[in-house]
Design a protein around this motif. Sequence first.
Motif, PDB file in Angstrom:
ATOM      1  N   ALA A   1      48.246  52.102  55.468  1.00  0.00           N
ATOM      2  CA  ALA A   1      48.920  52.635  56.655  1.00  0.00           C
ATOM      3  C   ALA A   1      49.214  51.537  57.661  1.00  0.00           C
ATOM      4  O   ALA A   1      50.279  51.513  58.291  1.00  0.00           O
ATOM      5  CB  ALA A   1      48.050  53.709  57.305  1.00  0.00           C
ATOM      6  N   ALA A   2      48.267  50.608  57.811  1.00  0.00           N
ATOM      7  CA  ALA A   2      48.457  49.526  58.787  1.00  0.00           C
ATOM      8  C   ALA A   2      49.627  48.626  58.392  1.00  0.00           C
ATOM      9  O   ALA A   2      50.258  48.013  59.255  1.00  0.00           O
ATOM     10  CB  ALA A   2      47.180  48.710  58.916  1.00  0.00           C
ATOM     11  N   ALA A   3      49.910  48.547  57.102  1.00  0.00           N
ATOM     12  CA  ALA A   3      50.984  47.671  56.627  1.00  0.00           C
ATOM     13  C   ALA A   3      52.319  48.403  56.467  1.00  0.00           C
ATOM     14  O   ALA A   3      53.292  47.813  55.993  1.00  0.00           O
ATOM     15  CB  ALA A   3      50.583  47.047  55.286  1.00  0.00           C
ATOM     16  N   LEU A   4      52.354  49.685  56.861  1.00  0.00           N
ATOM     17  CA  LEU A   4      53.564  50.483  56.648  1.00  0.00           C
ATOM     18  C   LEU A   4      54.735  49.960  57.475  1.00  0.00           C
ATOM     19  O   LEU A   4      54.632  49.808  58.685  1.00  0.00           O
ATOM     20  CB  LEU A   4      53.289  51.945  57.012  1.00  0.00           C
ATOM     21  CG  LEU A   4      54.475  52.904  56.878  1.00  0.00           C
ATOM     22  CD1 LEU A   4      54.909  53.012  55.421  1.00  0.00           C
ATOM     23  CD2 LEU A   4      54.120  54.273  57.437  1.00  0.00           C
ATOM     24  N   GLN A   5      55.823  49.688  56.799  1.00  0.00           N
ATOM     25  CA  GLN A   5      57.078  49.305  57.437  1.00  0.00           C
ATOM     26  C   GLN A   5      58.220  49.989  56.696  1.00  0.00           C
ATOM     27  O   GLN A   5      58.282  49.954  55.464  1.00  0.00           O
ATOM     28  CB  GLN A   5      57.282  47.788  57.419  1.00  0.00           C
ATOM     29  CG  GLN A   5      56.337  47.018  58.333  1.00  0.00           C
ATOM     30  CD  GLN A   5      56.594  45.528  58.289  1.00  0.00           C
ATOM     31  OE1 GLN A   5      56.520  44.914  57.233  1.00  0.00           O
ATOM     32  NE2 GLN A   5      56.900  44.947  59.438  1.00  0.00           N
ATOM     33  N   ILE A   6      59.117  50.623  57.456  1.00  0.00           N
ATOM     34  CA  ILE A   6      60.237  51.356  56.845  1.00  0.00           C
ATOM     35  C   ILE A   6      61.540  50.830  57.433  1.00  0.00           C
ATOM     36  O   ILE A   6      61.817  51.058  58.621  1.00  0.00           O
ATOM     37  CB  ILE A   6      60.111  52.868  57.091  1.00  0.00           C
ATOM     38  CG1 ILE A   6      58.709  53.374  56.744  1.00  0.00           C
ATOM     39  CG2 ILE A   6      61.157  53.619  56.282  1.00  0.00           C
ATOM     40  CD1 ILE A   6      58.493  54.837  57.069  1.00  0.00           C
ATOM     41  N   PRO A   7      62.354  50.153  56.653  1.00  0.00           N
ATOM     42  CA  PRO A   7      63.649  49.653  57.166  1.00  0.00           C
ATOM     43  C   PRO A   7      64.586  50.811  57.499  1.00  0.00           C
ATOM     44  O   PRO A   7      64.503  51.903  56.917  1.00  0.00           O
ATOM     45  CB  PRO A   7      64.189  48.821  55.997  1.00  0.00           C
ATOM     46  CG  PRO A   7      63.008  48.552  55.115  1.00  0.00           C
ATOM     47  CD  PRO A   7      62.090  49.717  55.280  1.00  0.00           C
TER      48      PRO A   7
ATOM     49  N   LEU B   1      63.682  53.182  67.068  1.00  0.00           N
ATOM     50  CA  LEU B   1      63.155  53.537  65.756  1.00  0.00           C
ATOM     51  C   LEU B   1      63.001  52.292  64.888  1.00  0.00           C
ATOM     52  O   LEU B   1      62.032  52.164  64.124  1.00  0.00           O
ATOM     53  CB  LEU B   1      64.072  54.547  65.074  1.00  0.00           C
ATOM     54  CG  LEU B   1      63.626  55.044  63.688  1.00  0.00           C
ATOM     55  CD1 LEU B   1      62.258  55.715  63.756  1.00  0.00           C
ATOM     56  CD2 LEU B   1      64.664  56.003  63.112  1.00  0.00           C
ATOM     57  N   ARG B   2      63.948  51.364  64.991  1.00  0.00           N
ATOM     58  CA  ARG B   2      63.821  50.125  64.228  1.00  0.00           C
ATOM     59  C   ARG B   2      62.577  49.350  64.651  1.00  0.00           C
ATOM     60  O   ARG B   2      61.831  48.834  63.812  1.00  0.00           O
ATOM     61  CB  ARG B   2      65.075  49.258  64.454  1.00  0.00           C
ATOM     62  CG  ARG B   2      65.076  47.949  63.646  1.00  0.00           C
ATOM     63  CD  ARG B   2      66.174  47.013  64.107  1.00  0.00           C
ATOM     64  NE  ARG B   2      65.997  46.606  65.502  1.00  0.00           N
ATOM     65  CZ  ARG B   2      65.100  45.705  65.904  1.00  0.00           C
ATOM     66  NH1 ARG B   2      64.303  45.111  65.021  1.00  0.00           N
ATOM     67  NH2 ARG B   2      65.010  45.399  67.187  1.00  0.00           N
TER      68      ARG B   2
ATOM     69  N   ASP C   1      59.636  46.968  62.683  1.00  0.00           N
ATOM     70  CA  ASP C   1      58.925  45.847  63.309  1.00  0.00           C
ATOM     71  C   ASP C   1      57.427  46.128  63.468  1.00  0.00           C
ATOM     72  O   ASP C   1      56.653  45.203  63.710  1.00  0.00           O
ATOM     73  CB  ASP C   1      59.525  45.543  64.686  1.00  0.00           C
ATOM     74  CG  ASP C   1      60.941  44.979  64.572  1.00  0.00           C
ATOM     75  OD1 ASP C   1      61.342  44.625  63.450  1.00  0.00           O
ATOM     76  OD2 ASP C   1      61.642  44.910  65.608  1.00  0.00           O
ATOM     77  N   GLY C   2      57.029  47.396  63.389  1.00  0.00           N
ATOM     78  CA  GLY C   2      55.604  47.727  63.485  1.00  0.00           C
ATOM     79  C   GLY C   2      55.073  47.872  64.890  1.00  0.00           C
ATOM     80  O   GLY C   2      53.850  47.875  65.097  1.00  0.00           O
TER      81      GLY C   2
END
Length: 227
Positions: free
Chosen positions: A78-84, A197-198, A203-204
């Motif tokens: 979860a901590a590494a989740l990134q969605i373009p 949202l980006r 960007d996290g």
Amino acid sequence: MTGIRLRWRRPRGRHEQVAAALVAVAVATMLVKAAGAAWASVVRGWPVAVALAAAGLLGLCWWGLQRLHRQRTQAALAAALQIPLTQIDALNDQEFEFALRDLLVRDGWRARQVGQKGDQAADVIGQHTQRGRIVLQAKHTTVGGKVDSKVMYQVKGTAGPVHRADIAVVVTNGDFTRDAREWGERHQVHWVDRERLRQWADDGVPLHTLLNLPARRPRRSTVRRAA
């Protein structure tokens, strides 16, 4: 008619005294033998009892370690989740709601997807120990699509009264009309447009940092007492 009461009396005569003594000796002998048999059973069975207890303790420790491992693995993912944004644009409405839920979990919220027909302007609900209760209304649209102020009215009308939320947010992969932005800022309905949202998804940047959400105590439901 009264019941018959039995009363104990002391033995009379030498014969009764001897008989009573023999009975007492017999009872005492039986008790000693029973206690000895119980102790022998415990002595014979203690290795089995110890083995069972040890097996149970080991099993409990193994279960605890496995649970801790799963929690740490999930937290790391979860901590590494990134969605373009390109991936978000390809989602359908429900997938978008689940993506927002996962982003909240990444940021430390306990969140669940609740969007369905009749959801009363709530697609994701989250709870945070320091920031209270949050409601997200998801608006997945085409690139360039805009959310108008009607959505802001709906969220404002249900977030607190219906969902007991401290924070209300409308999230879109498109944009908001100027009226929607201004009305939301006046009435404490936060908005996350495509650029925000980006920052959040790709960007996290945590949502509470992005929206400058203050720490607060979770709202407690009021219990009315009958008059």
